[in-house]
Design a protein around this motif. Sequence first.
Motif, PDB file in Angstrom:
ATOM      1  N   PHE A   1       0.819  -1.209   0.000  1.00 18.41           N
ATOM      2  CA  PHE A   1       0.000   0.000   0.000  1.00 18.41           C
ATOM      3  C   PHE A   1       0.856   1.264   0.000  1.00 18.41           C
ATOM      4  CE2 PHE A   1      -2.607  -3.003   2.714  1.00 18.41           C
ATOM      5  CZ  PHE A   1      -3.424  -3.411   1.663  1.00 18.41           C
ATOM      6  N   ALA A   2       0.259   2.319  -0.510  1.00 13.84           N
ATOM      7  CA  ALA A   2       0.727   3.681  -0.284  1.00 13.84           C
ATOM      8  C   ALA A   2      -0.509   4.502   0.033  1.00 13.84           C
ATOM      9  CB  ALA A   2       1.449   4.234  -1.501  1.00 13.84           C
ATOM     10  N   VAL A   3      -0.363   5.518   0.842  1.00 14.91           N
ATOM     11  CA  VAL A   3      -1.485   6.413   1.096  1.00 14.91           C
ATOM     12  C   VAL A   3      -1.151   7.783   0.533  1.00 14.91           C
ATOM     13  CG1 VAL A   3      -2.277   5.147   3.109  1.00 14.91           C
ATOM     14  CG2 VAL A   3      -0.719   7.072   3.424  1.00 14.91           C
ATOM     15  N   ARG A   4      -2.199   8.431   0.055  1.00 15.09           N
ATOM     16  CA  ARG A   4      -2.069   9.750  -0.559  1.00 15.09           C
ATOM     17  C   ARG A   4      -2.819  10.761   0.284  1.00 15.09           C
ATOM     18  NH1 ARG A   4      -5.348  11.872  -5.781  1.00 15.09           N
ATOM     19  NH2 ARG A   4      -4.238  13.835  -6.100  1.00 15.09           N
ATOM     20  N   ARG A   5      -2.138  11.838   0.606  1.00 15.08           N
ATOM     21  CA  ARG A   5      -2.765  12.958   1.307  1.00 15.08           C
ATOM     22  C   ARG A   5      -2.458  14.219   0.516  1.00 15.08           C
ATOM     23  NH1 ARG A   5      -0.250  10.617   6.950  1.00 15.08           N
ATOM     24  NH2 ARG A   5      -1.556   8.732   7.000  1.00 15.08           N
ATOM     25  N   GLY A   6      -3.436  14.650  -0.265  1.00 14.35           N
ATOM     26  CA  GLY A   6      -3.201  15.762  -1.177  1.00 14.35           C
ATOM     27  C   GLY A   6      -2.267  15.348  -2.284  1.00 14.35           C
ATOM     28  N   ALA A   7      -1.133  16.049  -2.417  1.00 13.22           N
ATOM     29  CA  ALA A   7      -0.133  15.698  -3.433  1.00 13.22           C
ATOM     30  C   ALA A   7       1.031  14.948  -2.823  1.00 13.22           C
ATOM     31  CB  ALA A   7       0.367  16.970  -4.120  1.00 13.22           C
ATOM     32  N   GLN A   8       0.896  14.497  -1.572  1.00  8.12           N
ATOM     33  CA  GLN A   8       1.976  13.799  -0.883  1.00  8.12           C
ATOM     34  C   GLN A   8       1.647  12.315  -0.774  1.00  8.12           C
ATOM     35  OE1 GLN A   8       2.839  15.285   3.087  1.00  8.12           O
ATOM     36  NE2 GLN A   8       5.030  15.024   2.766  1.00  8.12           N
ATOM     37  N   TYR A   9       2.640  11.461  -1.028  1.00  3.92           N
ATOM     38  CA  TYR A   9       2.451  10.022  -1.059  1.00  3.92           C
ATOM     39  C   TYR A   9       3.373   9.372  -0.029  1.00  3.92           C
ATOM     40  CZ  TYR A   9       0.215  11.168  -5.459  1.00  3.92           C
ATOM     41  OH  TYR A   9      -0.600  11.718  -6.410  1.00  3.92           O
ATOM     42  N   PHE A  10       2.794   8.461   0.767  1.00  8.32           N
ATOM     43  CA  PHE A  10       3.532   7.731   1.786  1.00  8.32           C
ATOM     44  C   PHE A  10       3.562   6.258   1.362  1.00  8.32           C
ATOM     45  CE2 PHE A  10       1.787  11.520   3.586  1.00  8.32           C
ATOM     46  CZ  PHE A  10       2.723  11.981   4.510  1.00  8.32           C
ATOM     47  N   VAL A  11       4.710   5.808   0.891  1.00 11.55           N
ATOM     48  CA  VAL A  11       4.843   4.505   0.246  1.00 11.55           C
ATOM     49  C   VAL A  11       5.421   3.495   1.237  1.00 11.55           C
ATOM     50  CG1 VAL A  11       5.940   3.243  -1.636  1.00 11.55           C
ATOM     51  CG2 VAL A  11       5.176   5.608  -1.986  1.00 11.55           C
ATOM     52  N   LYS A  12       4.781   2.318   1.307  1.00  7.96           N
ATOM     53  CA  LYS A  12       5.211   1.252   2.206  1.00  7.96           C
ATOM     54  C   LYS A  12       5.562   0.029   1.379  1.00  7.96           C
ATOM     55  CE  LYS A  12       5.559  -0.244   6.543  1.00  7.96           C
ATOM     56  NZ  LYS A  12       6.523   0.343   7.489  1.00  7.96           N
ATOM     57  N   ASN A  13       6.726  -0.578   1.640  1.00  4.07           N
ATOM     58  CA  ASN A  13       7.189  -1.718   0.856  1.00  4.07           C
ATOM     59  C   ASN A  13       6.893  -3.072   1.491  1.00  4.07           C
ATOM     60  OD1 ASN A  13       8.246  -0.206  -1.293  1.00  4.07           O
ATOM     61  ND2 ASN A  13      10.139   0.194  -0.160  1.00  4.07           N
ATOM     62  N   SER A  14       6.115  -3.087   2.565  1.00  7.24           N
ATOM     63  CA  SER A  14       5.707  -4.351   3.179  1.00  7.24           C
ATOM     64  C   SER A  14       4.293  -4.200   3.699  1.00  7.24           C
ATOM     65  CB  SER A  14       6.652  -4.725   4.333  1.00  7.24           C
ATOM     66  OG  SER A  14       6.634  -3.728   5.345  1.00  7.24           O
ATOM     67  N   LEU A  15       3.601  -5.323   3.865  1.00  7.17           N
ATOM     68  CA  LEU A  15       2.257  -5.302   4.440  1.00  7.17           C
ATOM     69  C   LEU A  15       2.390  -5.244   5.956  1.00  7.17           C
ATOM     70  CD1 LEU A  15       0.272  -7.889   2.275  1.00  7.17           C
ATOM     71  CD2 LEU A  15       0.131  -5.396   2.195  1.00  7.17           C
ATOM     72  N   SER A  16       2.622  -4.054   6.448  1.00  6.14           N
ATOM     73  CA  SER A  16       2.831  -3.856   7.877  1.00  6.14           C
ATOM     74  C   SER A  16       2.521  -2.416   8.229  1.00  6.14           C
ATOM     75  CB  SER A  16       4.279  -4.182   8.258  1.00  6.14           C
ATOM     76  OG  SER A  16       5.185  -3.342   7.565  1.00  6.14           O
ATOM     77  N   GLY A  17       2.319  -2.155   9.511  1.00  6.20           N
ATOM     78  CA  GLY A  17       2.136  -0.801   9.961  1.00  6.20           C
ATOM     79  C   GLY A  17       3.468  -0.095  10.096  1.00  6.20           C
ATOM     80  N   GLY A  18       3.430   1.076  10.700  1.00  4.60           N
ATOM     81  CA  GLY A  18       4.668   1.804  10.927  1.00  4.60           C
ATOM     82  C   GLY A  18       4.920   2.876   9.893  1.00  4.60           C
ATOM     83  N   PRO A  19       6.069   3.554  10.004  1.00  4.55           N
ATOM     84  CA  PRO A  19       6.377   4.666   9.105  1.00  4.55           C
ATOM     85  C   PRO A  19       6.509   4.215   7.651  1.00  4.55           C
ATOM     86  CG  PRO A  19       7.851   4.641  11.015  1.00  4.55           C
ATOM     87  CD  PRO A  19       7.115   3.341  11.011  1.00  4.55           C
ATOM     88  N   ALA A  20       6.286   5.158   6.735  1.00  6.44           N
ATOM     89  CA  ALA A  20       6.463   4.885   5.312  1.00  6.44           C
ATOM     90  C   ALA A  20       7.935   4.692   4.995  1.00  6.44           C
ATOM     91  CB  ALA A  20       5.895   6.033   4.495  1.00  6.44           C
ATOM     92  N   ASP A  21       8.203   3.917   3.935  1.00  2.00           N
ATOM     93  CA  ASP A  21       9.577   3.734   3.467  1.00  2.00           C
ATOM     94  C   ASP A  21      10.014   4.867   2.547  1.00  2.00           C
ATOM     95  OD1 ASP A  21      10.274   1.036   4.580  1.00  2.00           O
ATOM     96  OD2 ASP A  21       8.480   0.492   3.455  1.00  2.00           O
ATOM     97  N   GLN A  22       9.048   5.560   1.959  1.00  2.00           N
ATOM     98  CA  GLN A  22       9.372   6.661   1.066  1.00  2.00           C
ATOM     99  C   GLN A  22       8.230   7.660   1.107  1.00  2.00           C
ATOM    100  OE1 GLN A  22      10.137   5.445  -2.976  1.00  2.00           O
ATOM    101  NE2 GLN A  22      10.743   7.488  -3.666  1.00  2.00           N
ATOM    102  N   VAL A  23       8.552   8.937   1.106  1.00  2.00           N
ATOM    103  CA  VAL A  23       7.564  10.016   1.063  1.00  2.00           C
ATOM    104  C   VAL A  23       7.923  10.916  -0.107  1.00  2.00           C
ATOM    105  CG1 VAL A  23       6.480  11.930   2.288  1.00  2.00           C
ATOM    106  CG2 VAL A  23       7.250   9.908   3.560  1.00  2.00           C
ATOM    107  N   VAL A  24       6.961  11.164  -0.980  1.00  2.00           N
ATOM    108  CA  VAL A  24       7.235  11.941  -2.183  1.00  2.00           C
ATOM    109  C   VAL A  24       6.031  12.809  -2.513  1.00  2.00           C
ATOM    110  CG1 VAL A  24       6.330  10.193  -3.780  1.00  2.00           C
ATOM    111  CG2 VAL A  24       8.124  11.764  -4.560  1.00  2.00           C
ATOM    112  N   VAL A  25       6.269  13.918  -3.196  1.00  2.00           N
ATOM    113  CA  VAL A  25       5.218  14.809  -3.693  1.00  2.00           C
ATOM    114  C   VAL A  25       5.182  14.691  -5.209  1.00  2.00           C
ATOM    115  CG1 VAL A  25       4.474  17.212  -3.926  1.00  2.00           C
ATOM    116  CG2 VAL A  25       5.417  16.393  -1.754  1.00  2.00           C
TER     117      VAL A  25
END
Length: 429
Positions: A170-194
């Motif tokens: 999954f990745a979540v999008r908030r506006g133009a910002q994307y929080f990318v996760k490389n595993s099916l787990s909770g916790g901080p994103a592995d990458q944040v990009v606009v």
Amino acid sequence: MRGGAWMRGGRWAVAGVLAGLLATSGTVAAAKGGQSDGWGQDFYLSDSFAAEANAVFTFGVQTDRYWVGDWDGDGVDTIGSRNLTNVFSVRNSNTTGGPDRQFGYGRAWDTVLVGDWNGDGTDTMTVRRGMVYHVKNSLSGGAADVVLPYGKATDEVLVGDWDGDGRDTFAVRRGAQYFVKNSLSGGPADQVVVYGRPADEVLVGDWDGDGRDTFAVRRGRVYHIADSIRPGQADRVVVYGRENDGVLVGDWDGDGVDSLGVHRLRPALQRVPDGSVTAGALAGVDATSGKVDPRNGRLSHSALCPIPFLPTHAVQCRAVADLVAFDRAYRARFGAPLPINPAPLTTYRSYEDQQYLWAETGPPTAARPGASPHGYGLAVDFGGRTDIEFGRQPYLWLRDNGPRFGWHNMPWNRENGSNPEPWHFDYRG
């Protein structure tokens, strides 16, 4: 999964007997792996970014919602659908025909995501309820294989293989910002990009065949594609389809590169069966009587006209001019078209349409076949991407100004009426 579609976030207004067609809570946006934002069972898929479709076919029925996946692990993405309940149908070729497999999973109102969650080469379903995800690793019912929380209940959710390991996450999008996760787990994103603009529609795909999914934004019929997850300008800009198409992304030919597809409703007068009732025979009918009438739902093409600003939908020809005037007034007030719900069956409903909805939903949600005011072509349902709620705009404006143009939210459909439906308006002109 190689490809998918996007669905705009926000609360969708439920329109009359179409309650089962639309999600009603939370922000349900998704890109790759998400439900298509469009309607219609006619598909046009391109194996490249050329304007012409390579595959044209029909699948499902007009009230289905659609996803894309590689359901059999052959490397080719095809179409899957869900009906008004929780029954999924998948087809393993991009050709006209019935489903190769059907199964039930989740609840009718669940938000559904599709991906290859365990890296076995086959796409399966996940249902999202708020910030909790119920992941299933097979095309079957029963309990989830993995249950995990991620992000916030209001997030838009994207699905992709962001790091090329063969597993979708999954990745979540908030506006133009994307929080990318490389595993099916909770916790901080592995990458944040606009990337792009907050109001953009977002798609996900492996656009260059390197095994990693990245973003594209859609603005009308123009697509701005980036081949890496980064800010800045697009690597490619392409044009495909029509502005009101439902958009799909997939690897339609198994070459490892995702490309675009669209699906759309047929024009209203192509999908309504001919009948024997003419406009003259219906001139004095009471569209709101609620009584079964053998003429109801059996209007001929000569009695129906496409709505100029929503040509996939039709009403009685004598109501069109007033509906267009109503639209002009609405645009002057709100700066947008009159919000007729673009879902199927929100304007004229043939008798067959009414039978289908009656079988799917029954009373009190659906009117008995032959008794729906929609069957006279003299009713519309508002909503879709615009909330229609008692006590709030634009409902208040529609209620107060509709009668100037012959369109009424009838007393029994008002907030304290016997059948409260703020979205439903009848023509009494």
